[in-house]
Design a protein around this motif. Structure first.
Motif, PDB file in Angstrom:
ATOM      1  N   CYS A 129      -3.186   3.184 -20.800  1.00  0.00           N
ATOM      2  CA  CYS A 129      -2.896   3.455 -19.383  1.00  0.00           C
ATOM      3  C   CYS A 129      -2.517   4.915 -19.166  1.00  0.00           C
ATOM      4  CB  CYS A 129      -1.779   2.550 -18.895  1.00  0.00           C
ATOM      5  SG  CYS A 129      -2.301   0.848 -18.669  1.00  0.00           S
ATOM      6  N   PRO A 177      -4.923   6.347  -8.719  1.00  0.00           N
ATOM      7  CA  PRO A 177      -5.456   5.038  -8.320  1.00  0.00           C
ATOM      8  C   PRO A 177      -5.081   4.737  -6.876  1.00  0.00           C
ATOM      9  CG  PRO A 177      -3.595   4.781  -9.802  1.00  0.00           C
ATOM     10  CD  PRO A 177      -3.907   6.240  -9.748  1.00  0.00           C
ATOM     11  N   PRO A 178      -5.802   3.838  -6.242  1.00  0.00           N
ATOM     12  CA  PRO A 178      -5.481   3.488  -4.848  1.00  0.00           C
ATOM     13  C   PRO A 178      -4.052   2.950  -4.728  1.00  0.00           C
ATOM     14  CG  PRO A 178      -7.553   2.462  -5.549  1.00  0.00           C
ATOM     15  CD  PRO A 178      -6.959   3.115  -6.739  1.00  0.00           C
ATOM     16  N   ARG A 214      -2.974   0.344  -3.328  1.00  0.00           N
ATOM     17  CA  ARG A 214      -2.903  -1.089  -3.608  1.00  0.00           C
ATOM     18  C   ARG A 214      -2.682  -1.332  -5.105  1.00  0.00           C
ATOM     19  NH1 ARG A 214      -8.340  -3.399  -2.126  1.00  0.00           N
ATOM     20  NH2 ARG A 214      -8.933  -3.021  -4.257  1.00  0.00           N
ATOM     21  N   TRP A 215      -3.380  -0.590  -5.938  1.00  0.00           N
ATOM     22  CA  TRP A 215      -3.222  -0.736  -7.390  1.00  0.00           C
ATOM     23  C   TRP A 215      -1.844  -0.259  -7.842  1.00  0.00           C
ATOM     24  CZ3 TRP A 215      -8.242   1.072 -10.296  1.00  0.00           C
ATOM     25  CH2 TRP A 215      -9.314   0.267  -9.897  1.00  0.00           C
ATOM     26  N   ARG A 216      -1.389   0.857  -7.243  1.00  0.00           N
ATOM     27  CA  ARG A 216      -0.075   1.375  -7.640  1.00  0.00           C
ATOM     28  C   ARG A 216       1.032   0.376  -7.329  1.00  0.00           C
ATOM     29  NH1 ARG A 216      -0.902   7.237  -5.239  1.00  0.00           N
ATOM     30  NH2 ARG A 216      -1.155   5.876  -3.484  1.00  0.00           N
ATOM     31  N   ARG A 217       0.954  -0.244  -6.144  1.00  0.00           N
ATOM     32  CA  ARG A 217       1.975  -1.242  -5.801  1.00  0.00           C
ATOM     33  C   ARG A 217       1.935  -2.415  -6.779  1.00  0.00           C
ATOM     34  NH1 ARG A 217       0.377   0.024  -0.453  1.00  0.00           N
ATOM     35  NH2 ARG A 217      -1.046  -1.747  -0.462  1.00  0.00           N
ATOM     36  N   GLY A 218       0.736  -2.869  -7.121  1.00  0.00           N
ATOM     37  CA  GLY A 218       0.610  -3.965  -8.085  1.00  0.00           C
ATOM     38  C   GLY A 218       1.161  -3.596  -9.445  1.00  0.00           C
ATOM     39  N   LEU A 219       0.878  -2.368  -9.896  1.00  0.00           N
ATOM     40  CA  LEU A 219       1.404  -1.919 -11.191  1.00  0.00           C
ATOM     41  C   LEU A 219       2.923  -1.787 -11.158  1.00  0.00           C
ATOM     42  CD1 LEU A 219      -1.265   0.727 -12.252  1.00  0.00           C
ATOM     43  CD2 LEU A 219      -0.815  -1.492 -13.305  1.00  0.00           C
ATOM     44  N   GLN A 220       3.461  -1.312 -10.029  1.00  0.00           N
ATOM     45  CA  GLN A 220       4.917  -1.191  -9.921  1.00  0.00           C
ATOM     46  C   GLN A 220       5.590  -2.558  -9.961  1.00  0.00           C
ATOM     47  OE1 GLN A 220       5.355   1.039  -6.325  1.00  0.00           O
ATOM     48  NE2 GLN A 220       5.145   3.031  -7.353  1.00  0.00           N
TER      49      GLN A 220
END
Length: 142
Positions: free
Chosen positions: A14, A25-26, A28-34
């Protein structure tokens, strides 16, 4: 241990992808990763605490205790009625079966009440008397 190594490899990959990719990254992806990053330590800590702290035995259900006391009363009443009736078909067989059932119920009641188990496992009147007295001392009645 293998899952820990695979987690480390995943994190390294990663980081490498983050360095190599020019655009972030978008959102949406950042929120999911957080969310995933916040969830993982909580989950690991919960597992560690669960392994380190011994599980407490659940409290006995009072309705189970009541059902067991009712069954003990029913079986003891049947034993008394068979003992008091002199002319009954297969009296000895019925009495032995009811006494075995009563002994099993006493064992279960002692386990529920937390009575210490007597050292000898052979069934006898003395053991039955000790179990009844131990249960009576703990407030059981039937």
């Amino acid at each position: 241990m293998a899952w820990l190594v695979s987690l480390g490899v995943f994190l390294v990959l990663c980081v490498l992808l983050g360095v190599l990719l020019p655009n972030p990254p978008p959102a949406r992806w950042r929120r999911g990763l957080q969310r995933g990053a916040a969830w993982l330590p909580e989950r690991l800590i919960g597992r560690l605490i669960g392994r380190l702290r011994p599980a407490t035995p659940p409290e006995p259900d009072p309705f189970d205790t009541l059902r067991l006391q009712t069954r003990l009363g029913t079986v003891s009443t049947k034993i008394r009625s068979i003992e008091s009736t002199p002319h009954i078909y297969a009296r000895a067989h019925r009495l032995m079966a009811l006494e075995a059932a009563y002994d099993d119920l006493l064992d279960e009641a002692c386990r529920l009440a937390g009575c210490p188990d007597p050292p000898d496992t052979k069934r006898s009147e003395a053991k039955r008397w000790e179990e009844e007295q131990a249960l009576a001392a703990r407030g059981w009645s039937w």
